[in-house]
Design a protein around this motif. Structure first.
Motif, mmCIF file in Angstrom:
data_model
loop_
_atom_site.group_PDB
_atom_site.id
_atom_site.type_symbol
_atom_site.label_atom_id
_atom_site.label_comp_id
_atom_site.label_asym_id
_atom_site.label_seq_id
_atom_site.Cartn_x
_atom_site.Cartn_y
_atom_site.Cartn_z
ATOM 1 N N CYS A 20 0.828 -1.203 0.000
ATOM 2 C CA CYS A 20 0.000 0.000 0.000
ATOM 3 C C CYS A 20 0.870 1.265 0.000
ATOM 4 O O CYS A 20 1.874 1.337 0.701
ATOM 5 C CB CYS A 20 -0.896 -0.010 1.233
ATOM 6 S SG CYS A 20 -1.991 1.409 1.332
ATOM 7 N N ALA A 56 -0.152 4.276 0.940
ATOM 8 C CA ALA A 56 -0.499 5.258 1.970
ATOM 9 C C ALA A 56 0.693 5.397 2.918
ATOM 10 O O ALA A 56 1.379 4.423 3.200
ATOM 11 C CB ALA A 56 -1.739 4.823 2.731
ATOM 12 N N CYS A 92 0.999 2.987 5.990
ATOM 13 C CA CYS A 92 0.465 1.643 5.767
ATOM 14 C C CYS A 92 1.398 0.875 4.847
ATOM 15 O O CYS A 92 1.857 1.413 3.847
ATOM 16 C CB CYS A 92 -0.919 1.730 5.127
ATOM 17 S SG CYS A 92 -1.679 0.128 4.839
ATOM 18 N N CYS A 97 -4.210 -0.375 -0.361
ATOM 19 C CA CYS A 97 -4.924 -1.545 0.132
ATOM 20 C C CYS A 97 -6.364 -1.124 0.418
ATOM 21 O O CYS A 97 -6.677 0.065 0.450
ATOM 22 C CB CYS A 97 -4.270 -2.071 1.405
ATOM 23 S SG CYS A 97 -4.636 -1.115 2.880
ATOM 24 N N CYS A 110 -7.527 2.900 2.817
ATOM 25 C CA CYS A 110 -6.452 3.874 2.621
ATOM 26 C C CYS A 110 -6.724 4.764 1.417
ATOM 27 O O CYS A 110 -6.565 5.981 1.506
ATOM 28 C CB CYS A 110 -5.126 3.156 2.404
ATOM 29 S SG CYS A 110 -4.467 2.459 3.914
HETATM 30 ZN ZN LIG Z 1 -3.213 0.709 3.198
#
Ligand SMILES: [Zn+2]
Ligand SMILES: [Zn+2]
Length: 189
Positions: A141, A143, A146, A162, A167
């Motif tokens: 991911c 973000a 994350c 994800c 996110c």
């Molecule tokens: Zn994420």
């Protein structure tokens, strides 16, 4: 990308296993035999016997091996990792139609431990991705806080976030607010 149902299920198992690892403020979700039991249950892994501490340790090490495949910089590196993992697990490809599922292939050997089951079937699913030249679909991911794993199965390989912590949505909202602020400032100025 053509990807059959079994491969997709096996990839889901790989991703779910990777995402039990500690990440940011998420604790490790695979610390006990009960945790492993919950993982087996939610992924509907078939032919799994009574789970032990040995199984837990072995599955945790398969999790690290899968993470290395995701992190691999080149196809050749990833291929070597997958080859070693699958060779150690041993495979006996078997056509099966258990539990009402249509014909599909199990790669794990009959009576295999849960770790070998995951290594064989997850390893083969990752092998198919590498063979298709699609290894860049194995992602983390984007973000900022994350690092969850996912497999981007979108047609145009555009997925960056994800879904389990929404996110993408959260960033989408942040971007929207920023645009609103900008246009409000423009209107004032
Ligand atoms: Zn994420
Ligand atoms: Zn099956």
């Amino acid at each position: 990308m053509q990807i059959n149902h079994d491969t997709r299920c096996a990839l889901d198992e790989v991703v779910d296993l990777l995402n039990t690892a500690t990440d940011g403020d998420q604790p490790d979700l695979l610390l006990s035999v009960a945790d492993l039991g919950a993982y087996v249950e939610r992924n509907s892994l078939s032919d799994v016997g009574k789970l032990t501490e040995d199984d837990l340790g072995a599955v945790r090490s398969v999790r690290e091996r899968f993470a290395e495949v995701f992190e691999a910089g080149e196809d050749r590196t990833a291929a070597g990792l997958v080859n070693a993992l699958v060779a150690e697990a041993g495979t006996t490809p078997q056509l099966t139609d258990h539990d009402g599922y249509d014909w599909h292939v199990h790669y794990f050997a009959p009576g295999a431990s849960v770790a070998h089951h995951l290594a064989a079937d997850g390893g083969m699913a990752l092998a198919f991705i590498i063979v298709s030249g699609e290894r860049d679909r194995l992602r983390r991911c984007a973000a900022p806080d994350c690092r969850r794993a996912f497999v981007d199965l979108s047609r145009n390989r555009s997925r960056r976030y994800c879904d389990s912590r929404t996110c993408g949505n959260r960033l989408h909202v942040a971007a929207y607010r920023a645009r609103q602020r900008e246009s409000a400032e423009t209107a004032q100025g």
